[in-house]
Every structure is written in C-alpha cells, then in structure tokens.
Design an enzyme around this catalytic site. Structure first.
Site, PDB file in Angstrom:
ATOM      1  CB  CYS A 270      -0.782  -0.281   1.251  1.00  0.00           C
ATOM      2  SG  CYS A 270      -2.252  -1.321   1.247  1.00  0.00           S
ATOM      3  CG  HIS A 271       5.252   1.275   0.943  1.00  0.00           C
ATOM      4  ND1 HIS A 271       6.464   1.516   1.716  1.00  0.00           N
ATOM      5  CD2 HIS A 271       5.143   0.557   0.150  1.00  0.00           C
ATOM      6  CE1 HIS A 271       7.274   0.723   0.924  1.00  0.00           C
ATOM      7  NE2 HIS A 271       6.672   0.281   0.087  1.00  0.00           N
ATOM      8  CG  ASP A 272       4.962   0.326  -3.575  1.00  0.00           C
ATOM      9  OD1 ASP A 272       5.660   0.868  -3.082  1.00  0.00           O
ATOM     10  OD2 ASP A 272       5.096  -0.758  -4.048  1.00  0.00           O
ATOM     11  CB  SER A 331       2.395   6.625  -2.555  1.00  0.00           C
ATOM     12  OG  SER A 331       3.800   6.119  -2.403  1.00  0.00           O
ATOM     13  CD  GLU A 333       6.312   3.838   4.165  1.00  0.00           C
ATOM     14  OE1 GLU A 333       5.445   3.123   4.581  1.00  0.00           O
ATOM     15  OE2 GLU A 333       7.409   3.084   3.410  1.00  0.00           O
TER      16      GLU A 333
END
Length: 372
Positions: A270-272, A331, A333
C-alpha cells in the site's frame, strides 16, 4: 551529544558532503564486488587491484574511505613497508560490508545497485524541491520522462534488479516480522503482491499445517512457481501452495476467502500507492473476503507520532521511506490514524498495530460485517 562534539556548521557540512560521498562509495563497492572478494579473507589494496584490474592507489583510497566510515575493517599489514599504503594495509569485511556480498542471506547489494546504479531510482531525489512545491507532482516522471513502473519495465535489467532488491528487503526484515507476530493462528496465508514468494515460503516452512496462496502479476507468478519447483526445499512447500495471478485493482481476480482461518497479507504494497489507489486495493481485498471473518495483515512502516520519534531508532528510516515513496510513486508511509481512516472507508475495522524489531509493524484489521 553529537552537536556538542561537532560544531553545527561542521555538522551541516558533514551531513551534506559525507552522506553524498558515502552513498557513492557504497555503490562502487557493490559494482566492483569488493565485499565478495574479501569474503575469502583480509587483502591489501595492491592484491585486490590485481584481481579487479584497478589502479592500486585509487583503489586504496576508496577502501580507506570505507574503512574510516566503518564500512570495512582495516589494519596495518606490518612488515618493513609500514602501514597505510596500498601494499601495507589489510582490509577485511565487517558486519556492514558482509551485507553487500551477493550470497549473504541478508544481502543488501541489489538494493544499493537499484537505488544508486545505472538508471537509478534515486534520480527522483534530484527533484525533491520541485516535488515539495508541486502538489501531486510525479518526481520520477520529471526525472526520466516516465513513471516508476514504466521506467522499471523499459530499463534493461532494472525490473529484475528491483525484484531482487525487494527480496533483499524481505531478507533484512522477514525474521523479525515472522517472529514478532503470531502467524500460528491462521490456516491459510494469502500473500497479495507476494513477488517471488520468499516471505510466504518462510511462513509455510515455519507452520507445516498451513496452506498458502501466492498472488501477483502473471509473469511474476510463473517465474516464482518455476523457481519453487527447482528449489529442493521449496518444491515440498509448493504442494501446499496455490500460485494465482491477477490484478489487485480487480476484485474478481483475487483469491476468495474460504474461512475465518484465512489471513490476507500485503507487505509494503500500500505504501506504493496514493490514498485513492490504496482504498481501491483494500476494497478489492474486502470484496474477496465475502462474508468470512478472516484477517487482514498489512506489513507497513507505520509513522510514529512526533513525541515518540526520537525514542524509536527506526523512525529515521520510516521518515526517509516516506519521502522516498512521495518521490517514487506520489504515495506515502502512514500513521495509525491514517490507516484507521482508510481501513474504515474500505469496510475494515482496525484491531491493533503490532510493532516488530524492525522499521515495520503489522496493521491488523478485520472486515466489518455487511448489513442488509
């Protein structure tokens, strides 16, 4: 403490110059495979230069820099010629340089080459000022004229190097993620975006009663299955594993849940992606779960609140990764509240965030039952 020893002006100069030069030395150590040559034992720069075909004096100066900065160990070779010369100084691997050996189980060599080498991903960092000024700006596209995924695909050998770099990251953190979270509770591990399956293989090896599903793009899964079948230990695990391909933006292609013992694992996926794309991915997973009360486990670098940051040695890495994600993919964190909000919007309830002895935590969530 450091600022009281090094005056602030010199500290700034040290940060600006030494950090820049150290990254280039790291890259050159990898490009020349110097840690691999030193794996057989200590050697002088003169002896190494004869094997590498390099200039002895210039190689010595490179190795001396690495030694001064703790990247190698160096000592006098003794004898009449004295020390601190190409023929009078012995260099050997230490805990850091050993991690740059190609065959080290926790090797970081491919990570260094991918970030800093030919067609380097770190070129996006040259656009940091522009990215900060530009909402939603694509720094990678500005640097290379194309986004990161297209750049990986069209740069010779870079896509494979990137996959190997991600495997390096797996190796460096997998042990703590495996040990610091109770994976025994689950009957089936569904690894979404699992690449070549190194993490899934570790899970299955530790839990012989469990089954696994490896899900990624077709070409990745085909290579992974072939690699597993050729690997003596993983070939046995393949009997308990389903290799499936698809697109996690298309919920109909995701593996369907079979019961409450299933866990959907997304590691640094998801951090991408932007918040909108992450929401779409999470909704796809929620759809695949159907009515089953299974578990979602996101392995992510969860940003800590400011007051906790200085007490956590890994928060520097998380903050750096956050900027890197901004530049690579537009994107980020995320912190706990950002995860809570995204999960709720996707139909999940955040249960807990389990820290590990690494920069990563496990964000654990369960599906909210659909009311008719």
């Amino acid at each position: 403490m450091q600022d009281t020893i090094i005056p602030p002006p010199l500290r700034i100069a040290d940060l600006a110059f030494t950090s820049f030069t150290t990254s280039h030395v790291l890259l050159t150590l990898c490009q020349l495979s110097i840690p691999d040559f030193l794996a057989t034992g200590p050697q002088t720069a003169l002896a190494l230069s004869q094997k590498l075909g390099t200039d002895p004096d210039r190689l010595f100066r490179l190795l001396r820099f690495a030694g001064v900065h703790g990247l190698l160990t160096m000592r006098s070779a003794g004898g009449k010629k004295g020390s601190w010369t190409p023929e009078g100084t012995l260099f050997k691997n230490n805990a850091l340089s050993s991690m740059l050996c190609d065959d080290h189980p926790q090797s970081q060599r491919h990570m260094v080459l991918c970030l800093l080498g030919k067609d380097r991903l770190a070129a996006a960092w040259d656009e940091l000022e522009w990215a900060v000024r530009t909402e939603g700006g694509d720094a990678m596209k500005r640097a290379y004229g194309r986004g990161v995924w297209e750049h990986l695909e069209k740069s010779d050998g870079l896509e494979d190097l990137f996959s190997r770099a991600m495997a390096d990251l797996d190796h460096s953190c997998a042990t703590t993620v495996l040990k610091d979270y109770d994976w025994r509770r689950f009957d089936r591990y569904i690894d979404i975006g699992g690449a070549y399956g190194s993490f899934l293989a570790s899970l299955l090896g530790r839990h012989p009663a469990a089954k696994g599903v490896l899900f990624d793009q077709l070409q990745v899964v085909e290579r992974a299955e072939g690699d597993w079948l050729r690997h003596p230990e993983r070939k046995l695990l393949a009997d308990r594993t389903a290799f499936t391909s698809g697109d996690f933006f298309k919920p109909e292609t995701l593996p369907r849940a079979e019961g409450p013992g299933d866990v959907y694992v997304l590691r640094q996926v998801c951090h991408d992606w932007s918040d909108d794309d992450t929401l779409a991915i999470l909704r796809s997973v929620r759809s695949a779960m159907g009515s089953h009360q299974c578990t979602l486990a996101l392995v992510e670098a969860v940003i800590k609140p400011t007051q906790q940051a200085t007490a956590d040695p890994y928060n520097r890495a998380r903050a750096a990764s956050d900027l890197h994600m901004m530049l690579m993919f537009g994107s980020r964190e995320r912190d706990a509240e950002q995860w809570r909000s995204l999960l709720a919007a996707a139909g999940f309830s955040l249960g807990r965030i389990v820290p590990t002895r690494s920069m990563f935590s496990i964000v654990e969530a369960t599906p909210v039952p659909v009311t008719v």
